[in-house]
Design an enzyme around this catalytic site. Structure first.
Site, short mmCIF file in Angstrom:
data_model
loop_
_atom_site.label_atom_id
_atom_site.label_comp_id
_atom_site.label_asym_id
_atom_site.label_seq_id
_atom_site.Cartn_x
_atom_site.Cartn_y
_atom_site.Cartn_z
N ASP A 291 -31.38 16.67 -51.43
CA ASP A 291 -30.82 15.37 -51.08
C ASP A 291 -31.87 14.55 -50.34
O ASP A 291 -32.60 15.10 -49.50
CB ASP A 291 -29.57 15.57 -50.21
N ASN B 287 -17.45 14.54 -53.57
CA ASN B 287 -16.65 13.37 -53.19
C ASN B 287 -16.19 12.66 -54.46
O ASN B 287 -16.98 12.46 -55.38
CB ASN B 287 -17.50 12.41 -52.34
N GLY C 25 -16.22 8.70 -50.16
CA GLY C 25 -17.65 8.70 -49.89
C GLY C 25 -18.54 8.85 -51.12
O GLY C 25 -19.75 9.03 -50.98
N HIS D 173 -21.38 15.41 -59.01
CA HIS D 173 -22.40 16.16 -58.29
C HIS D 173 -21.74 16.98 -57.18
O HIS D 173 -20.70 16.61 -56.66
CB HIS D 173 -23.50 15.26 -57.73
#
Length: 112
Positions: free
Chosen positions: A30, A85, A91, A98
Site C-alpha cells: 500500500d 471496504n 472507505g 481489493h
C-alpha cells in the site's frame, strides 16, 4: 476497465512495489500503509467490489484468500487482518475489488 487504477497496476502500466503475482491476482504494498505490514491483493480481472462477487467469479476470491494465507506464512505473519471496504461510506476509494492485509501492530475493535 481502461480507467481503473488497479487494472493499470495489475497490467504493469503504473509502477507498484510488488509482493506477488500470478495469472489470477496481483499483490503490492500500500502506498499509504496503516500498519508495519500493509499490502493489497487484487484480482487481475475487474470486479468492482465484494458486492459484485457472483457464482461465476467467486473462484477468483477463493484463489486470492489462498494467496493471502500463503503470503502471510511466507512473511512470518502470526496475526493479521484482512479488510475489504465496499462503497464510499465504508472507505472504498478505488472501485476494484481489493483486500488489505495488515499486520505488525495491535488492531482495535471496532474498526473506524
Amino acid at each position: 476497465m481502461s480507467d481503473c487504477l488497479f487494472c493499470k497496476i495489475a497490467a504493469g502500466e503504473i509502477p507498484s512495489n510488488k509482493v506477488y503475482e500470478d495469472e489470477v491476482c496481483y499483490a503490492f504494498h500500500d502506498i499509504a500503509p496503516q500498519a508495519p505490514t500493509h499490502f493489497l491483493v487484487i484480482p487481475k480481472t475487474h470486479i468492482g467490489s465484494v458486492s459484485e462477487v457472483t457464482a461465476d467469479n467467486s473462484g477468483v476470491v477463493a484463489h486470492i484468500f489462498t494467496v493471502i494465507a500463503r503470503l502471510s506464512k511466507e512473511l512470518g505473519l502470526e496475526s493479521y487482518r484482512v479488510v475489504s471496504n465496499i462503497g464510499e461510506q465504508a472507505g472504498q476509494s478505488v472501485f476494484h475489488l481489493h483486500f488489505h492485509v495488515l499486520s505488525g501492530r495491535d488492531m482495535t475493535w471496532p474498526p473506524g
